[in-house]
Design a protein around this motif. Structure first.
Motif, PDB file in Angstrom:
ATOM      1  N   THR A 140      11.174  -1.783  11.222  1.00  0.00           N
ATOM      2  CA  THR A 140      12.363  -1.765  12.083  1.00  0.00           C
ATOM      3  C   THR A 140      12.315  -0.670  13.142  1.00  0.00           C
ATOM      4  N   THR A 141      11.217   0.072  13.209  1.00  0.00           N
ATOM      5  CA  THR A 141      11.076   1.124  14.206  1.00  0.00           C
ATOM      6  C   THR A 141      10.708   0.547  15.558  1.00  0.00           C
ATOM      7  N   THR A 142      11.111   1.247  16.593  1.00  0.00           N
ATOM      8  CA  THR A 142      10.698   0.855  17.946  1.00  0.00           C
ATOM      9  C   THR A 142       9.730   1.883  18.518  1.00  0.00           C
ATOM     10  N   THR A 143       9.366   2.887  17.714  1.00  0.00           N
ATOM     11  CA  THR A 143       8.436   3.925  18.141  1.00  0.00           C
ATOM     12  C   THR A 143       7.030   3.525  17.753  1.00  0.00           C
ATOM     13  N   ASN A 144       6.176   3.328  18.729  1.00  0.00           N
ATOM     14  CA  ASN A 144       4.786   2.909  18.510  1.00  0.00           C
ATOM     15  C   ASN A 144       4.744   1.548  17.827  1.00  0.00           C
ATOM     16  N   GLY A 145       3.613   0.928  17.894  1.00  0.00           N
ATOM     17  CA  GLY A 145       3.429  -0.338  17.207  1.00  0.00           C
ATOM     18  C   GLY A 145       2.798  -0.094  15.858  1.00  0.00           C
ATOM     19  N   THR A 146       2.979  -1.011  14.965  1.00  0.00           N
ATOM     20  CA  THR A 146       2.335  -0.878  13.661  1.00  0.00           C
ATOM     21  C   THR A 146       2.125  -2.243  13.040  1.00  0.00           C
ATOM     22  N   ASP A 147       1.121  -2.345  12.208  1.00  0.00           N
ATOM     23  CA  ASP A 147       0.885  -3.542  11.419  1.00  0.00           C
ATOM     24  C   ASP A 147       1.634  -3.398  10.103  1.00  0.00           C
ATOM     25  N   CYS A 148       1.800  -4.489   9.401  1.00  0.00           N
ATOM     26  CA  CYS A 148       2.446  -4.428   8.085  1.00  0.00           C
ATOM     27  C   CYS A 148       1.524  -3.829   7.044  1.00  0.00           C
ATOM     28  N   ALA A 149       0.235  -4.093   7.183  1.00  0.00           N
ATOM     29  CA  ALA A 149      -0.704  -3.625   6.170  1.00  0.00           C
ATOM     30  C   ALA A 149      -2.058  -3.344   6.798  1.00  0.00           C
ATOM     31  N   ASP A 150      -2.755  -2.375   6.241  1.00  0.00           N
ATOM     32  CA  ASP A 150      -4.112  -2.028   6.651  1.00  0.00           C
ATOM     33  C   ASP A 150      -4.942  -1.918   5.375  1.00  0.00           C
ATOM     34  N   PHE A 151      -5.809  -2.909   5.172  1.00  0.00           N
ATOM     35  CA  PHE A 151      -6.667  -2.937   3.988  1.00  0.00           C
ATOM     36  C   PHE A 151      -8.137  -2.840   4.401  1.00  0.00           C
ATOM     37  N   LEU A 152      -8.460  -1.993   5.364  1.00  0.00           N
ATOM     38  CA  LEU A 152      -9.810  -1.869   5.890  1.00  0.00           C
ATOM     39  C   LEU A 152     -10.794  -1.531   4.775  1.00  0.00           C
ATOM     40  N   HIS A 153     -11.884  -2.262   4.716  1.00  0.00           N
ATOM     41  CA  HIS A 153     -12.951  -2.067   3.733  1.00  0.00           C
ATOM     42  C   HIS A 153     -12.457  -2.219   2.291  1.00  0.00           C
TER      43      HIS A 153
ATOM     44  N   THR B 245       3.331   9.748  13.819  1.00  0.00           N
ATOM     45  CA  THR B 245       2.528   8.675  14.388  1.00  0.00           C
ATOM     46  C   THR B 245       1.484   8.127  13.423  1.00  0.00           C
ATOM     47  N   SER B 246       1.271   8.776  12.311  1.00  0.00           N
ATOM     48  CA  SER B 246       0.345   8.265  11.297  1.00  0.00           C
ATOM     49  C   SER B 246       1.130   8.050  10.008  1.00  0.00           C
ATOM     50  N   SER B 247       2.177   7.259  10.108  1.00  0.00           N
ATOM     51  CA  SER B 247       3.136   7.113   9.023  1.00  0.00           C
ATOM     52  C   SER B 247       2.783   5.935   8.122  1.00  0.00           C
ATOM     53  N   SER B 248       3.223   6.040   6.859  1.00  0.00           N
ATOM     54  CA  SER B 248       3.026   4.939   5.933  1.00  0.00           C
ATOM     55  C   SER B 248       3.993   5.083   4.761  1.00  0.00           C
TER      56      SER B 248
ATOM     57  N   GLY C 228       5.935   5.748  13.585  1.00  0.00           N
ATOM     58  CA  GLY C 228       5.080   4.699  14.121  1.00  0.00           C
ATOM     59  C   GLY C 228       3.742   4.730  13.444  1.00  0.00           C
ATOM     60  N   GLY C 229       3.057   3.635  13.489  1.00  0.00           N
ATOM     61  CA  GLY C 229       1.785   3.554  12.810  1.00  0.00           C
ATOM     62  C   GLY C 229       0.668   4.274  13.518  1.00  0.00           C
ATOM     63  N   GLY C 230       0.655   4.208  14.847  1.00  0.00           N
ATOM     64  CA  GLY C 230      -0.472   4.789  15.557  1.00  0.00           C
ATOM     65  C   GLY C 230      -1.765   4.122  15.111  1.00  0.00           C
ATOM     66  N   SER C 231      -2.861   4.851  15.182  1.00  0.00           N
ATOM     67  CA  SER C 231      -4.155   4.265  14.818  1.00  0.00           C
ATOM     68  C   SER C 231      -4.463   4.429  13.333  1.00  0.00           C
ATOM     69  N   THR C 232      -3.689   5.221  12.607  1.00  0.00           N
ATOM     70  CA  THR C 232      -3.990   5.451  11.193  1.00  0.00           C
ATOM     71  C   THR C 232      -2.747   5.307  10.324  1.00  0.00           C
ATOM     72  N   GLY C 233      -1.925   4.333  10.597  1.00  0.00           N
ATOM     73  CA  GLY C 233      -0.738   4.163   9.780  1.00  0.00           C
ATOM     74  C   GLY C 233      -0.280   2.729   9.715  1.00  0.00           C
ATOM     75  N   ALA C 234       0.438   2.403   8.665  1.00  0.00           N
ATOM     76  CA  ALA C 234       1.047   1.100   8.436  1.00  0.00           C
ATOM     77  C   ALA C 234       1.883   1.258   7.174  1.00  0.00           C
ATOM     78  N   PRO C 235       2.906   0.436   6.974  1.00  0.00           N
ATOM     79  CA  PRO C 235       3.664   0.547   5.714  1.00  0.00           C
ATOM     80  C   PRO C 235       2.749   0.525   4.485  1.00  0.00           C
ATOM     81  N   LEU C 236       1.787  -0.389   4.456  1.00  0.00           N
ATOM     82  CA  LEU C 236       0.780  -0.418   3.383  1.00  0.00           C
ATOM     83  C   LEU C 236      -0.549   0.000   4.000  1.00  0.00           C
ATOM     84  N   PHE C 237      -1.008   1.185   3.679  1.00  0.00           N
ATOM     85  CA  PHE C 237      -2.247   1.731   4.232  1.00  0.00           C
ATOM     86  C   PHE C 237      -3.156   2.053   3.050  1.00  0.00           C
TER      87      PHE C 237
END
Length: 190
Positions: free
Chosen positions: A165-178, A112-115, A139-148
């Motif tokens: 292409t996963t259907t498990t959990n939602g995810t963004d394409c990228a997370d560039f926080l801060h 669930t915290s995949s990247s 799935g991305g969960g709250s701490t995952g995205a392909p680009l994290f």
């Protein structure tokens, strides 16, 4: 007026510039795995990966420098796939001055915290370009995205295709926080 001897000048010039090596990866090459090549690099080196599918989790071991970036690239027009069921597929480890280009990178594990590319902080002067990133399961969960890639500076992400292409959990394409000084252009995410 002081004069610098020729021997001292040569030593000073030699200390300024790193000797770059192109390291070959693949069947019949010097390095059989991508990680073996990464473990051998020094500033300015190129890991040139030949055609094939490499099932391994990668970890960047060192940083390059402003004058001597480290490059991980595919060989010419070869198709290079790096895939892993472990997350992240490429652990950026907060290393700086890297260019990663032309690879197909797939995460096909469960979590669930995949990247695919991941660092929590201090990945500065990183370029990821002209690659295909496939987030095939988990799935991305709250701490995952392909680009994290968080809390980093001078990131360039250009010309990539990011497929979730996963259907498990939602995810963004990228997370560039801060993250700051971003150049993000010409990417496709679906």
């Amino acid at each position: 007026m002081r004069h610098i001897g020729l021997g001292l000048l040569i030593v000073l010039l030699g200390a300024t510039f790193a000797h770059a090596a192109q390291r070959e990866v693949g069947t019949g090459q010097t390095y059989p795995t991508v990680q073996a090549c990464l473990n051998a690099v020094t500033a300015g080196d190129i890991c040139n990966v030949h055609a094939g599918t490499y099932t391994e989790q990668l970890s960047l071991p060192i940083s390059g420098t402003l004058a001597n970036r480290i490059t991980l690239q595919k060989n010419g027009s070869d198709v290079v796939t790096v895939q892993s069921t472990s997350t992240p597929v490429v652990n950026l480890n907060g290393q700086s001055y890297w260019t990663i280009t032309g690879l197909n990178v797939t995460y096909n594990g469960i979590g669930t915290s995949s990247s695919i590319f991941r660092t929590i902080s201090n990945n500065n002067y990183l370029t990821i370009s002209n690659s295909v990133l496939t987030f095939a399961s988990g799935g991305g969960g709250s701490t995952g995205a392909p680009l994290f890639i968080r809390e980093s500076d001078h990131l360039t992400v250009n010309g990539n295709t990011i497929a979730v292409t996963t259907t498990t959990n939602g995810t963004d394409c990228a997370d560039f926080l801060h993250a700051s000084n971003l150049e993000v252009a010409g990417n496709t995410c679906y």
